[in-house]
Design a protein around this motif. Structure first.
Motif, PDB file in Angstrom:
ATOM      1  N   GLU A 149       0.750  -1.348   0.021  1.00 27.08           N
ATOM      2  CA  GLU A 149       0.079  -0.068   0.110  1.00 27.08           C
ATOM      3  C   GLU A 149       0.859   1.250   0.065  1.00 27.08           C
ATOM      4  O   GLU A 149       0.269   2.393  -0.103  1.00 27.08           O
ATOM      5  N   LYS A 201       2.488   4.379  -1.086  1.00 32.22           N
ATOM      6  CA  LYS A 201       2.327   5.190  -2.281  1.00 32.22           C
ATOM      7  C   LYS A 201       3.935   5.616  -2.941  1.00 32.22           C
ATOM      8  O   LYS A 201       3.785   5.797  -4.091  1.00 32.22           O
ATOM      9  N   ASP A 209      -2.719  -3.996   7.871  1.00 31.47           N
ATOM     10  CA  ASP A 209      -3.703  -2.918   7.207  1.00 31.47           C
ATOM     11  C   ASP A 209      -3.756  -1.627   7.627  1.00 31.47           C
ATOM     12  O   ASP A 209      -4.154  -0.603   6.950  1.00 31.47           O
ATOM     13  N   PRO A 213       1.327   5.565   6.673  1.00 26.33           N
ATOM     14  CA  PRO A 213       2.266   5.861   5.642  1.00 26.33           C
ATOM     15  C   PRO A 213       3.577   6.487   5.985  1.00 26.33           C
ATOM     16  O   PRO A 213       4.632   6.111   4.959  1.00 26.33           O
TER      17      PRO A 213
END
Length: 618
Positions: free
Chosen positions: A217, A219, A521, A525
């Motif tokens: 996940e 970025k 999960d 970030p």
């Protein structure tokens, strides 16, 4: 008359001394250049080495003629020693391991060939050159982790100083006595036990960077490209301007040479070789030693700037330059180890007054019967702290306290640099003041690992209780040794088979935690984008271990001033109260017979008891 140069009838000696003057001039300039602003000075560095290449080659090809013209051996040694200095300086600017290796080669050649031996005790200036040479070579050997050579050099330094005192009784060698005291104190605080496992990242012992679990996940994937390491504590353990804590962090951010890449090359004792080192720089004859210390399949070391007791303006200038030079995919690690000024901070037990920490800890251990519960605050450490950027009472002293805030780094000082990705490690009793940065950044959320307000003392010598650096930094760099010493064991007390078992358990546990973090999960970030970097990943996992150990340690149980914090928060599964962390600490404590020194949950103890019964066949 001196021998003539065949091409233009210029005497060989004149050509040589002209090259020496040219090299001296360029050397004096680059020696005074700062270690930051590296890109600006790269071209000048190669120009200096070009001159020294010419000088070294010329003296080798014309050695006999130059000796007849009056060239002394110490003058040859002076050139080689300066080349070693240049290589080490370039290592400090770039962190390229090959430069460190080349520096060692030249210094070792000077030592083995005894260039400064003749007339050593007839000329005080020559003796001073030898003392400076030994002191500089010691720094190289420390950073390169050549401990056998370190001890050899320390003995030579002691003997040389004693001889100098006898030969030059009118000369004051007080400063050199302090140098000897510094290195002796440093080695006592960093004995062999602290270096059983390489501090550098080893692909033999740690996961290869290609094998690190990736956060799907995330970025973007950032890499540690630069680091600024700053340290100052009054009377701290250090050698020259390299403090013990900075020394450990420095190594922790580099790759360990793989044994399969080592190819030692011989150096002819005559010094008649004509080898040229990498980048065209001069080098004693050898077999590609510049490749020995690096694995071509690994990325380069992150660049590092090391500051000891800098002025605030110098600190900010270096930090600004590092941010300016940071690549687009880079993270800047900022490590500060310093005493704090906050009125709310706690005094370190090693410098505070009143009852000793050990006696307070004994009382706590005797009276602490609380079980683990939901009151543990680490999950959201800033909620009740009330720190704000406008607070002028909390800062870190990176210089003398006599000047007050003039030598202080305030949390708001770092705010302009949050426009770039910043990984902040603060080791101070006022570290929590930097939580005020969270939510106030100017573009990039800051990742923070913050030390406890009170640090547990870690000692390596029973009789003198010699301090062995900060416990927080020790957990980040030598976690198992920090754990063992916290339990009260000395290195000499530990059975190596037992240590090996514990090391294997901790390594496998940290790798498992890394997998769980990457698959989480709800991983913030900020951590997701840095977890793919091997150095930052290892620091974060060791922080989790440190936090779990301190939170479960009975003498300081429920005393949050002894607990480190991280910003942003990690998933709840990695809280000390969770099974993931408790299980590892329990298994490690069991190996050393120290489970009674920790407060584990009843569920964890029952689970461990069932596991034991299963193992013995009940």
């Amino acid at each position: 008359m001196s021998q003539q140069n065949s091409s233009n009838n210029i005497p060989v000696s004149e050509v040589y001394w002209s090259l020496v003057a040219k090299a001296d001039k360029k050397f004096s300039k680059i020696r005074d250049l700062p270690y930051y602003q590296r890109n600006r000075y790269d071209t000048y560095f190669y120009k200096v080495f070009k001159v020294y290449t010419q000088l070294w080659k010329f003296q080798q090809e014309n050695r006999q003629k130059l000796v007849e013209a009056g060239l002394k051996r110490w003058e040859i040694g002076d050139i080689a020693s300066r080349i070693g200095q240049l290589y080490f300086g370039q290592y400090m600017r770039t962190s390229e391991a090959s430069y460190l290796s080349e520096s060692y080669i030249f210094y070792e050649a000077v030592l083995n060939r005894e260039y400064f031996k003749d007339g050593l005790f007839q000329d005080v200036n020559l003796s001073s050159k030898q003392l400076r040479f030994l002191a500089r070579f010691l720094t190289v050997c420390l950073v390169l982790n050549r401990r056998d050579m370190v001890y050899q050099l320390v003995n030579q330094l002691k003997m040389l100083l004693d001889e100098c005192k006898r030969a030059f009784q009118e000369t004051d060698f007080k400063e050199w006595k302090l140098v000897v005291q510094e290195i002796v104190k440093f080695l006592k605080a960093d004995p062999a036990f602290m270096n059983i496992r390489p501090l550098r990242y080893s692909v033999v012992l740690d996961l290869h960077p290609d094998c690190l679990p990736q956060v799907v996940e995330a970025k973007r994937k950032l890499r540690l490209r630069d680091a600024l390491l700053c340290s100052y504590h009054p009377n701290e353990v250090k050698y020259s301007e390299l403090t013990l804590d900075t020394f450990r962090i420095l190594q922790c951010l580099e790759w360990e040479p793989s044994g399969s890449f080592y190819q030692t090359g011989g150096i002819p004792p005559s010094g008649a070789g004509t080898g040229i080192g990498q980048n065209g720089a001069p080098g004693p004859s050898r077999v590609n030693y510049s490749q020995d210390i690096s694995d071509p399949t690994l990325p380069p070391n992150p660049r590092k700037s090391i500051l000891y007791r800098p002025s605030v303006t110098n600190f900010l200038a270096v930090l600004a330059t590092n941010c300016e030079e940071l690549p687009h995919d880079g993270v800047l690690l900022l490590y500060i180890s310093a005493a704090g000024s906050s009125q709310n901070s706690f005094s370190s037990p090693s410098h505070g007054s009143g009852r000793s920490f050990m006696s307070r800890a004994a009382d706590l251990e005797a009276t602490s019967t609380s079980s683990l519960n939901s009151e543990y605050e680490i999950a959201n450490p800033t909620s009740a702290k009330g720190y704000c950027l406008s607070d002028q009472s909390s800062y870190l002293y990176i210089g003398s306290r006599s000047s007050g805030g003039l030598n202080g780094i305030y949390p708001c000082d770092l705010l302009p640099f949050t426009r770039r990705p910043l990984f902040l490690v603060i080791d101070s009793d006022s570290s929590k003041a930097f939580t005020a940065l969270s939510g106030s950044e100017k573009g990039e959320s800051v990742a923070m690992l913050l030390s406890p307000a009170i640090s547990l003392p870690i000692s390596t010598v029973d009789s003198s209780r010699q301090p062995s650096g900060s416990s927080f930094t020790s957990f980040l760099t030598i976690p198992l040794q920090a754990f063992v010493l916290m339990l009260g064991f000395m290195g000499s007390d530990i059975d190596m088979d037992m240590y090996g078992k514990a090391d294997k358990l901790l390594s496998s546990s940290l790798n498992e935690w890394g997998l769980l973090l990457a698959a989480s999960d709800n991983l913030n970030p900020v951590w997701a984008q840095t977890l793919g970097d091997p150095f930052l990943r290892r620091l974060l996992l060791r922080f989790i271990f440190c936090r779990a150990v301190l939170a479960l340690y009975a003498p300081i149980f429920n005393k949050t001033e002894y607990f480190p914090e991280c910003i942003p928060s990690l998933p709840d599964a990695f809280l000390p109260t969770g099974d993931t962390c408790q299980r590892t600490v329990l298994q490690l404590a069991d190996i050393f017979g120290a489970t009674s020194k920790f407060n584990f949950s009843k569920e964890m103890m029952l689970s461990d008891d069932r596991a034991r019964r299963t193992e013995v066949g009940y």
